[in-house]
Design a protein around this motif. Sequence first.
Motif, PDB file in Angstrom:
ATOM      1  N   ALA A   1      10.571  -0.425  -4.753  1.00  0.00           N
ATOM      2  CA  ALA A   1      10.601   0.837  -5.485  1.00  0.00           C
ATOM      3  C   ALA A   1       9.635   1.847  -4.885  1.00  0.00           C
ATOM      4  O   ALA A   1       8.794   1.517  -4.032  1.00  0.00           O
ATOM      5  N   SER A   2       9.751   3.081  -5.349  1.00  0.00           N
ATOM      6  CA  SER A   2       8.991   4.198  -4.793  1.00  0.00           C
ATOM      7  C   SER A   2       7.503   4.121  -5.088  1.00  0.00           C
ATOM      8  O   SER A   2       6.725   4.871  -4.510  1.00  0.00           O
ATOM      9  N   ASP A   3       7.083   3.227  -5.981  1.00  0.00           N
ATOM     10  CA  ASP A   3       5.650   3.061  -6.259  1.00  0.00           C
ATOM     11  C   ASP A   3       5.018   1.990  -5.374  1.00  0.00           C
ATOM     12  O   ASP A   3       3.847   1.643  -5.553  1.00  0.00           O
ATOM     13  N   GLY A   4       5.773   1.457  -4.403  1.00  0.00           N
ATOM     14  CA  GLY A   4       5.254   0.430  -3.500  1.00  0.00           C
ATOM     15  C   GLY A   4       5.434  -0.986  -4.003  1.00  0.00           C
ATOM     16  O   GLY A   4       5.034  -1.936  -3.322  1.00  0.00           O
ATOM     17  N   SER A   5       6.039  -1.149  -5.170  1.00  0.00           N
ATOM     18  CA  SER A   5       6.225  -2.492  -5.715  1.00  0.00           C
ATOM     19  C   SER A   5       7.408  -3.191  -5.051  1.00  0.00           C
ATOM     20  O   SER A   5       8.404  -2.566  -4.694  1.00  0.00           O
TER      21      SER A   5
ATOM     22  N   GLU B   1       0.830  -1.200   0.000  1.00  0.00           N
ATOM     23  CA  GLU B   1       0.000   0.000   0.000  1.00  0.00           C
ATOM     24  C   GLU B   1       0.868   1.254   0.000  1.00  0.00           C
ATOM     25  O   GLU B   1       0.521   2.268  -0.612  1.00  0.00           O
ATOM     26  N   HIS B   2       2.013   1.178   0.689  1.00  0.00           N
ATOM     27  CA  HIS B   2       2.957   2.298   0.745  1.00  0.00           C
ATOM     28  C   HIS B   2       4.370   1.756   0.515  1.00  0.00           C
ATOM     29  O   HIS B   2       4.680   0.629   0.901  1.00  0.00           O
ATOM     30  N   PRO B   3       5.245   2.562  -0.105  1.00  0.00           N
ATOM     31  CA  PRO B   3       6.607   2.071  -0.391  1.00  0.00           C
ATOM     32  C   PRO B   3       7.421   1.851   0.873  1.00  0.00           C
ATOM     33  O   PRO B   3       7.117   2.379   1.943  1.00  0.00           O
ATOM     34  N   THR B   4       8.478   1.052   0.737  1.00  0.00           N
ATOM     35  CA  THR B   4       9.365   0.733   1.847  1.00  0.00           C
ATOM     36  C   THR B   4      10.812   1.030   1.484  1.00  0.00           C
ATOM     37  O   THR B   4      11.209   0.920   0.322  1.00  0.00           O
ATOM     38  N   GLN B   5      11.586   1.431   2.484  1.00  0.00           N
ATOM     39  CA  GLN B   5      13.043   1.551   2.339  1.00  0.00           C
ATOM     40  C   GLN B   5      13.740   0.353   2.967  1.00  0.00           C
ATOM     41  O   GLN B   5      14.964   0.292   2.979  1.00  0.00           O
TER      42      GLN B   5
ATOM     43  N   ASP C   1      18.676   6.488  -0.181  1.00  0.00           N
ATOM     44  CA  ASP C   1      18.041   5.559  -1.112  1.00  0.00           C
ATOM     45  C   ASP C   1      19.048   4.634  -1.799  1.00  0.00           C
ATOM     46  O   ASP C   1      18.666   3.637  -2.399  1.00  0.00           O
ATOM     47  N   VAL C   2      20.327   4.986  -1.736  1.00  0.00           N
ATOM     48  CA  VAL C   2      21.345   4.223  -2.463  1.00  0.00           C
ATOM     49  C   VAL C   2      21.784   3.006  -1.652  1.00  0.00           C
ATOM     50  O   VAL C   2      22.039   3.100  -0.449  1.00  0.00           O
ATOM     51  N   THR C   3      21.864   1.861  -2.323  1.00  0.00           N
ATOM     52  CA  THR C   3      22.330   0.623  -1.702  1.00  0.00           C
ATOM     53  C   THR C   3      23.427   0.014  -2.559  1.00  0.00           C
ATOM     54  O   THR C   3      23.269  -0.120  -3.772  1.00  0.00           O
ATOM     55  N   VAL C   4      24.540  -0.349  -1.941  1.00  0.00           N
ATOM     56  CA  VAL C   4      25.573  -1.147  -2.595  1.00  0.00           C
ATOM     57  C   VAL C   4      25.769  -2.385  -1.737  1.00  0.00           C
ATOM     58  O   VAL C   4      25.881  -2.295  -0.514  1.00  0.00           O
ATOM     59  N   ALA C   5      25.749  -3.576  -2.370  1.00  0.00           N
ATOM     60  CA  ALA C   5      25.741  -4.817  -1.593  1.00  0.00           C
ATOM     61  C   ALA C   5      26.508  -5.914  -2.310  1.00  0.00           C
ATOM     62  O   ALA C   5      26.264  -6.187  -3.494  1.00  0.00           O
ATOM     63  N   TRP C   6      27.435  -6.549  -1.605  1.00  0.00           N
ATOM     64  CA  TRP C   6      28.102  -7.739  -2.125  1.00  0.00           C
ATOM     65  C   TRP C   6      27.106  -8.894  -2.193  1.00  0.00           C
ATOM     66  O   TRP C   6      26.256  -9.055  -1.312  1.00  0.00           O
TER      67      TRP C   6
ATOM     68  N   SER D   1       3.773  11.532 -14.405  1.00  0.00           N
ATOM     69  CA  SER D   1       4.117  11.291 -13.003  1.00  0.00           C
ATOM     70  C   SER D   1       5.624  11.092 -12.858  1.00  0.00           C
ATOM     71  O   SER D   1       6.334  10.789 -13.825  1.00  0.00           O
ATOM     72  N   ALA D   2       6.110  11.279 -11.630  1.00  0.00           N
ATOM     73  CA  ALA D   2       7.547  11.177 -11.371  1.00  0.00           C
ATOM     74  C   ALA D   2       8.040   9.766 -11.688  1.00  0.00           C
ATOM     75  O   ALA D   2       7.339   8.786 -11.427  1.00  0.00           O
ATOM     76  N   PRO D   3       9.231   9.664 -12.250  1.00  0.00           N
ATOM     77  CA  PRO D   3       9.762   8.333 -12.552  1.00  0.00           C
ATOM     78  C   PRO D   3      10.001   7.526 -11.287  1.00  0.00           C
ATOM     79  O   PRO D   3      10.318   8.067 -10.223  1.00  0.00           O
ATOM     80  N   VAL D   4       9.836   6.226 -11.399  1.00  0.00           N
ATOM     81  CA  VAL D   4      10.034   5.328 -10.261  1.00  0.00           C
ATOM     82  C   VAL D   4      11.528   5.149 -10.007  1.00  0.00           C
ATOM     83  O   VAL D   4      12.326   5.049 -10.941  1.00  0.00           O
ATOM     84  N   PHE D   5      11.911   5.116  -8.733  1.00  0.00           N
ATOM     85  CA  PHE D   5      13.302   4.837  -8.374  1.00  0.00           C
ATOM     86  C   PHE D   5      13.325   3.698  -7.360  1.00  0.00           C
ATOM     87  O   PHE D   5      12.349   3.441  -6.654  1.00  0.00           O
ATOM     88  N   ILE D   6      14.445   2.996  -7.299  1.00  0.00           N
ATOM     89  CA  ILE D   6      14.610   1.878  -6.373  1.00  0.00           C
ATOM     90  C   ILE D   6      14.895   2.434  -4.984  1.00  0.00           C
ATOM     91  O   ILE D   6      15.777   3.283  -4.819  1.00  0.00           O
ATOM     92  N   THR D   7      14.168   1.950  -3.980  1.00  0.00           N
ATOM     93  CA  THR D   7      14.377   2.414  -2.611  1.00  0.00           C
ATOM     94  C   THR D   7      15.319   1.512  -1.822  1.00  0.00           C
ATOM     95  O   THR D   7      15.983   1.969  -0.898  1.00  0.00           O
ATOM     96  N   THR D   8      15.388   0.221  -2.171  1.00  0.00           N
ATOM     97  CA  THR D   8      16.318  -0.691  -1.512  1.00  0.00           C
ATOM     98  C   THR D   8      16.325  -2.026  -2.251  1.00  0.00           C
ATOM     99  O   THR D   8      15.428  -2.305  -3.062  1.00  0.00           O
TER     100      THR D   8
END
Length: 374
Positions: free
Chosen positions: A358-362, A33-37, A280-285, A336-343
Amino acid sequence: MGETEAVEIDDILDDWFIESLKSYKDLHVYQLEHPTQIIEWTSGKTVCVAGYSSGKNEILELRLPLKLLADEKKSLCAERDFKVVHGGFSEGPVCCLTHIPGTRCVVTNDGLTSDLQLWDLGADDTDVIRKTGSLQGTSVSQAGSRIAARLSSPPQVLHGAQSSSVQLTQLGTGQTLYRLEVDSTEPLSSLKFVSETAFLASCCDGTVYLADTRTSAPPQASPPPGECALWWTDASAAPQCSVIRLSSSGQAVVSDLRNLGGALCRAQLDVQTSPRKPEDVTVAWAPALDGCFSVSGLSGLVQIYDSAGWRAEPQDASPLFQHAGHSVSSQHGDGSAPVFITTHVWHPERPRTVLSAASDGSIHVWDWVDPQTN
């Protein structure tokens, strides 16, 4: 949206769907219902997610689709969706969440102060996630605390908003067991245990501190590997622990934990260099793929890179794989604003399984196919 534009978007979706048939072993989509980080593993089959809006937010524990988890006879497994197994509410945003290994507890931070909130995820006899307490932070923070934990008895948590405020706290009593003694007040980008007692405190300016909670000796400090003002850091698992630092200009530097001042290899990544927000930026091995790491938050993509062929001299690097599912499936053509990855996070055991939000809750969970072997 005009008819021509609608047709173009449909064509893009069709092309991506056809391409995905050979690019993914599995791909499942869920809508919050709402996006997550936050995507935090609570077991090999479940994750926690939570909203970060200014008001009341849900905290959910989701079980991954059974069809994804089925190693054999996938066609006989009908359940393709995520399932909510436990849920609760936070009165404020949840910008950081860490599961305490060996328990059904998580610790959160609201991104506004350095205080921590403690939660019980619930057992089989209840579906409610409830708040059980809080820990007061030791510093004034406008960006919130970073949190790390490892298996310990009794449970402990490492936390801090700045390099000078990092401390190890026993959850049951609130007793401070260790403090990182440094003069810098640089905000932290991450905290991570690299062994049972050693941890890496990574600052937003690219400085990293390697310290051990068993000793009061000064930590080993490594200055930024370049002139960029903003960096993100991650450390791979022991015993051959490597540290990657990524700058806001797209420069990636890999170092050995035993020699943080040196560079094993470095490259200029093919990424956009204007993140929406630093958090919002994630770098992960990748925990089960040597030399592979992932980057998100710089665009609507999750990019996977292989550092195996990199050298000490700077070079350009292209991604081994890109997940574009969030940005492609969100195209509406309505301005609408472009979607970005939140985590995003890697599965701790399945080598090529990744979860992304992502910022659209997906939320997507995807098992990608190595294009070099496909």
